[in-house]
Design a protein around this motif. Structure first.
Motif, mmCIF file in Angstrom:
data_model
loop_
_atom_site.group_PDB
_atom_site.id
_atom_site.type_symbol
_atom_site.label_atom_id
_atom_site.label_comp_id
_atom_site.label_asym_id
_atom_site.label_seq_id
_atom_site.Cartn_x
_atom_site.Cartn_y
_atom_site.Cartn_z
ATOM 1 N N ILE A 390 0.850 -0.802 -0.243
ATOM 2 C CA ILE A 390 0.023 0.195 0.032
ATOM 3 C C ILE A 390 1.296 1.661 0.003
ATOM 4 O O ILE A 390 1.604 1.992 0.656
ATOM 5 C CB ILE A 390 -1.153 -0.191 1.025
ATOM 6 C CG1 ILE A 390 -1.330 -1.256 1.154
ATOM 7 C CG2 ILE A 390 -1.561 1.497 1.489
ATOM 8 C CD1 ILE A 390 -2.998 -1.106 2.885
ATOM 9 N N ILE A 391 1.029 2.300 -0.805
ATOM 10 C CA ILE A 391 0.983 3.176 -0.620
ATOM 11 C C ILE A 391 -0.165 4.999 -0.495
ATOM 12 O O ILE A 391 -1.251 4.059 -0.677
ATOM 13 C CB ILE A 391 1.637 4.033 -2.147
ATOM 14 C CG1 ILE A 391 2.771 2.715 -3.375
ATOM 15 C CG2 ILE A 391 2.370 4.808 -2.152
ATOM 16 C CD1 ILE A 391 2.731 3.058 -3.980
ATOM 17 N N PHE A 392 0.314 5.254 0.199
ATOM 18 C CA PHE A 392 -0.838 6.197 0.980
ATOM 19 C C PHE A 392 -0.207 7.465 1.462
ATOM 20 O O PHE A 392 0.698 7.611 1.240
ATOM 21 C CB PHE A 392 -1.123 6.125 2.424
ATOM 22 C CG PHE A 392 -0.668 5.832 3.635
ATOM 23 C CD1 PHE A 392 0.023 6.694 4.653
ATOM 24 C CD2 PHE A 392 0.321 4.727 4.050
ATOM 25 C CE1 PHE A 392 0.774 6.456 5.060
ATOM 26 C CE2 PHE A 392 1.049 4.190 4.602
ATOM 27 C CZ PHE A 392 1.513 5.596 5.956
ATOM 28 N N GLN A 393 -0.903 8.795 1.128
ATOM 29 C CA GLN A 393 -0.532 9.749 1.826
ATOM 30 C C GLN A 393 -1.526 10.219 2.539
ATOM 31 O O GLN A 393 -2.196 10.819 3.198
ATOM 32 C CB GLN A 393 -1.302 10.795 0.131
ATOM 33 C CG GLN A 393 -0.694 12.210 0.217
ATOM 34 C CD GLN A 393 0.374 12.441 -0.175
ATOM 35 O OE1 GLN A 393 1.254 11.660 -0.707
ATOM 36 N NE2 GLN A 393 1.289 13.221 1.279
ATOM 37 N N GLU A 394 -0.358 10.727 3.394
ATOM 38 C CA GLU A 394 -0.969 11.341 5.218
ATOM 39 C C GLU A 394 -2.168 12.573 5.180
ATOM 40 O O GLU A 394 -1.676 13.179 4.226
ATOM 41 C CB GLU A 394 -0.047 11.934 6.026
ATOM 42 C CG GLU A 394 1.215 10.590 6.044
ATOM 43 C CD GLU A 394 2.114 11.377 5.155
ATOM 44 O OE1 GLU A 394 1.593 11.153 3.820
ATOM 45 O OE2 GLU A 394 3.334 10.929 5.334
ATOM 46 N N PRO A 395 -3.735 12.735 5.603
ATOM 47 C CA PRO A 395 -4.295 13.580 5.202
ATOM 48 C C PRO A 395 -3.809 14.961 5.947
ATOM 49 O O PRO A 395 -2.586 14.165 6.937
ATOM 50 C CB PRO A 395 -5.356 13.314 6.068
ATOM 51 C CG PRO A 395 -5.647 11.401 5.459
ATOM 52 C CD PRO A 395 -4.458 11.258 5.297
ATOM 53 N N GLU A 396 -3.793 16.044 6.007
ATOM 54 C CA GLU A 396 -3.259 17.341 6.610
ATOM 55 C C GLU A 396 -3.548 17.051 7.670
ATOM 56 O O GLU A 396 -4.493 16.963 8.058
ATOM 57 C CB GLU A 396 -3.860 18.132 6.337
ATOM 58 C CG GLU A 396 -3.541 19.160 6.793
ATOM 59 C CD GLU A 396 -3.987 20.977 6.044
ATOM 60 O OE1 GLU A 396 -3.037 22.056 6.402
ATOM 61 O OE2 GLU A 396 -4.496 20.446 5.176
ATOM 62 N N GLY A 397 -2.732 16.890 9.171
ATOM 63 C CA GLY A 397 -2.684 17.118 10.509
ATOM 64 C C GLY A 397 -2.641 15.976 11.267
ATOM 65 O O GLY A 397 -2.705 15.374 11.479
ATOM 66 N N THR A 398 -2.209 14.883 10.102
ATOM 67 C CA THR A 398 -2.017 13.115 10.293
ATOM 68 C C THR A 398 -0.490 13.285 10.519
ATOM 69 O O THR A 398 -0.062 13.280 9.513
ATOM 70 C CB THR A 398 -2.946 12.401 9.832
ATOM 71 O OG1 THR A 398 -2.917 12.166 8.273
ATOM 72 C CG2 THR A 398 -4.695 12.786 10.283
ATOM 73 N N THR A 399 -0.488 11.636 11.075
ATOM 74 C CA THR A 399 1.096 10.900 10.708
ATOM 75 C C THR A 399 0.895 9.826 9.868
ATOM 76 O O THR A 399 0.069 9.249 9.731
ATOM 77 C CB THR A 399 2.273 10.981 11.962
ATOM 78 O OG1 THR A 399 1.095 10.258 12.490
ATOM 79 C CG2 THR A 399 1.782 11.943 13.162
#
Length: 636
Positions: A390-399
């Motif tokens: 899995i490749i993911f992009q962290e939503p703003e404000g999360t790690t």
């Protein structure tokens, strides 16, 4: 009476030659012509038969008795200088004769050898006289493959006699000129025309014959009958504008893949934007009875694992049927991978729905499920485990860690569901449910950067399949961003490619010095590790340096061949060799399944018929030649 011994010798020579390709396919008169011009040469053990120092090749040789070794400086088998071994019935040196140059290898008698010998001038005359001889000499492995395929199809005559070839171009399958209408044509008239002509679809076109929509019998129920549509409405109000078009030179299997991917029943055939035909599912599969679209529809409509387990079984049965019908290895592995993709995507959708994430930003725009290894290369066989991440992009404000904690339980359920559907959990734990392979885009870049900077053999051995990643579900742009970054990074790191090439060259094809093959435990060859992997590794390295976005081995080779200016005939010989080993893997697994024994990639070479044994040996030689080219290009 004086000529009798000579005639007897000629007939004996012909009888002997007929046991081997290409002489078994030559016309009688041409074989007589050849036998009359052959002489017999003897070479003692250790004697050089042909070498680069002898200049332009002056004779064509066929081994009558004994074993000949080929020695070459570029590629070495273990610690010995021999890189190929030729046995009774094999010919050499074809490449040198065709190019009218000297040989590049030294051919030496491994034991006392007798050879039939033909002068170069007679060789070139025979090329023009005999088409089978010319075909063999110019396309040796391809010619042998065609013979093998004919034997396979003869073995399966009961199931393949009515088989329509999936290798046929669409132009050969189109049954009639397309029936079209204008978009303003009333629905009533369209239905009357379809009924009168007995057709299942009508294509709406503009005044230039460019297709703009399609109406099918399947649409009648949903869009006309149930909707109680006024039949005087224009067809444009109910037709589908989601069109899939292919050119006439595209192959039937490409149309079948499009139908499977999108759930369509029709594919349009267009030339320069103009409609020239319509291919239906019935056109492709009435005779084949393979049910490709039915399986894909069942997968899309599945709502539980039980339904998907049935679909997975259908995929395997479909693969068996197509194997028996002689479908080519490249097409068959694409079919298997495409259907497995659909099944995987449906499992992901179901698990995201169960977790309440299906409509969330994270599910559709924040992460991407990637296929690795053979699935990433569209090269799955009947025996395949899971390799995914899995490749993911962290939503703003999360790690990254917070997102990972949210995704890992879902990934674990997906991996377990795939296992339940017949795709075993990866023994090396290369799965999305492993925190090591559920990473943010930045973390994936760091992981690849670490591999590239270190570049040592153990790291590369374990990391190579990650370079075959392909997006399956979610935000595909994340995988594309990673690929663009990866290619630019590798381009600047030639030492990494050198290490990668060295790692690939360490895995030599199992050509033997004492026997034809170097066998492993239980007298078997591993067709995946020792057969397929040399081609896969070399294609990956060429492609990475070229910056090509392809992941399949064949497409990588062709794309890289153009950029590296590799002789097209040489490239096609490599591809033919790769496809034969893939075909042999599929046949082996098909036979294992028929005998209800565990599927594997291992085969006893003694179980092969003479033709397949010869082709396998030639395929391994092509792998050696590919490795020699790889070594030449990556010695910097």
């Amino acid at each position: 009476m004086a000529s009798a011994p000579s005639n007897s010798l000629i007939h004996a020579t012909m009888d002997h030659l007929r046991r081997f390709a290409p002489f078994d396919r030559m016309e009688h008169d041409h074989l007589v012509w050849l036998a009359q011009r052959l002489s017999l040469g003897y070479y003692a053990k250790g004697e050089v038969i042909a070498s680069p120092e002898q200049g332009v090749a002056s004779r064509f040789l066929v081994i009558k008795q004994g074993v000949v070794q080929g020695e070459q400086d570029v590629v070495r088998a273990q610690e010995d200088a021999a890189w190929l071994e030729l046995h009774e019935g094999e010919c050499f040196p074809l490449g040198a004769l065709l190019s009218k140059r000297g040989v590049t290898s030294t051919y030496r008698a491994k034991q006392d050898v007798f050879c039939y010998e033909l002068a170069a001038a007679d060789f070139h005359e025979l090329i023009h006289l005999s088409p089978p001889f010319q075909d063999f000499c110019t396309r040796r492995i391809a010619s042998l493959l065609e013979q093998s395929k004919q034997i396979i199809q003869a073995q399966y005559a009961h199931s393949s006699s009515e088989q329509q070839s999936l290798s046929s171009p669409l132009s050969a399958i189109i049954r009639r000129d397309p029936v079209t209408c204008a978009p303003e044509t009333p629905v009533r008239l369209v239905l009357e025309t379809m009924h009168a002509l007995g057709i299942g679809s009508m294509v709406a076109v503009d005044n230039t014959q460019k297709p703009i929509g399609i109406f099918t019998l399947h649409d009648v129920l949903n869009r006309v009958a149930l909707a109680q549509l006024d039949l005087d409405q224009p067809i444009s109000s109910v037709m589908s504008s989601s069109l899939t078009a292919l050119p006439p030179q595209a192959f039937a299997y490409e149309a079948a893949l499009e139908m499977a991917k999108h759930g369509f029943r029709h594919v349009l055939v267009t030339q320069n934007g103009k409609l020239v035909g319509v291919i239906s599912e019935k056109d492709l599969f009435t005779l084949q009875r393979v049910g490709l679209r039915q399986i894909s529809a069942a997968i899309r409509g599945a709502n539980d694992i039980t339904a998907l387990q049935h679909a997975a079984g259908d995929i395997r049965q479909l693969a068996h049927n197509m194997m028996a019908q002689g479908v080519a290895a490249e097409q068959l592995t694409q079919f298997i991978s495409t259907l497995n993709d659909l099944l995987t995507v449906r499992i992901i959708e179901m698990e995201c729905l169960a977790a309440g994430l299906l409509d969330s930003a994270l599910c559709h725009t924040g992460f991407c499920w990637i296929a690795l290894g053979s699935e990433g290369r569209y090269e799955q066989t009947l025996n395949t485990d899971q390799d995914n991440g899995i490749i993911f992009q962290e939503p703003e404000g999360t790690t990254a860690e917070q997102v990972r904690i949210q995704l890992l339980p879902i990934a674990r359920r997906i991996n377990e569901a795939l296992d339940a559907c017949g795709f075993p959990l990866c023994k090396g734990n290369i799965m999305a449910s492993n925190p090591q392979w559920c990473l943010s885009l930045g973390e994936w870049k760091d992981r690849f950067a670490g591999w590239i900077q270190r570049g040592d053999a153990p790291v590369l051995l374990n990391a190579t399949i990650f370079f075959d990643f392909r997006p399956l579900f979610g935000k595909h742009e994340l995988a594309e961003k990673l690929r663009i970054w990866l290619h630019s990074t590798i381009k600047e790191n030639r030492l990494f490619l050198k290490h990668m090439a060295a790692n690939a060259l360490a895995n030599q094809p199992p050509l033997g010095l004492v026997r034809d093959f170097v066998v492993g435990e239980e007298h078997t060859l591993d067709l995946k590790l020792k057969g397929i992997t040399p081609f896969v590794d070399a294609a990956r390295i060429f492609s990475l340096y070229a910056g090509a976005g392809e992941t399949s081995t064949i497409r990588r080779l062709r794309a890289s061949g153009a950029q590296w200016h590799i002789d097209p005939a040489t490239m096609e010989a490599w591809i033919d060799a790769f496809l034969f080993i893939q075909l042999l893997r599929l046949r082996t697994q098909h036979d294992q399944d028929e005998r209800n024994v565990p599927l594997s990639n291992k085969i006893d070479p003694d179980s092969l018929n003479d033709l397949d044994r010869r082709i396998l040996k030639e395929a391994f030689r092509q792998a050696r030649k590919l490795q020699a080219t790889l070594e030449k290009y990556f010695q910097f």
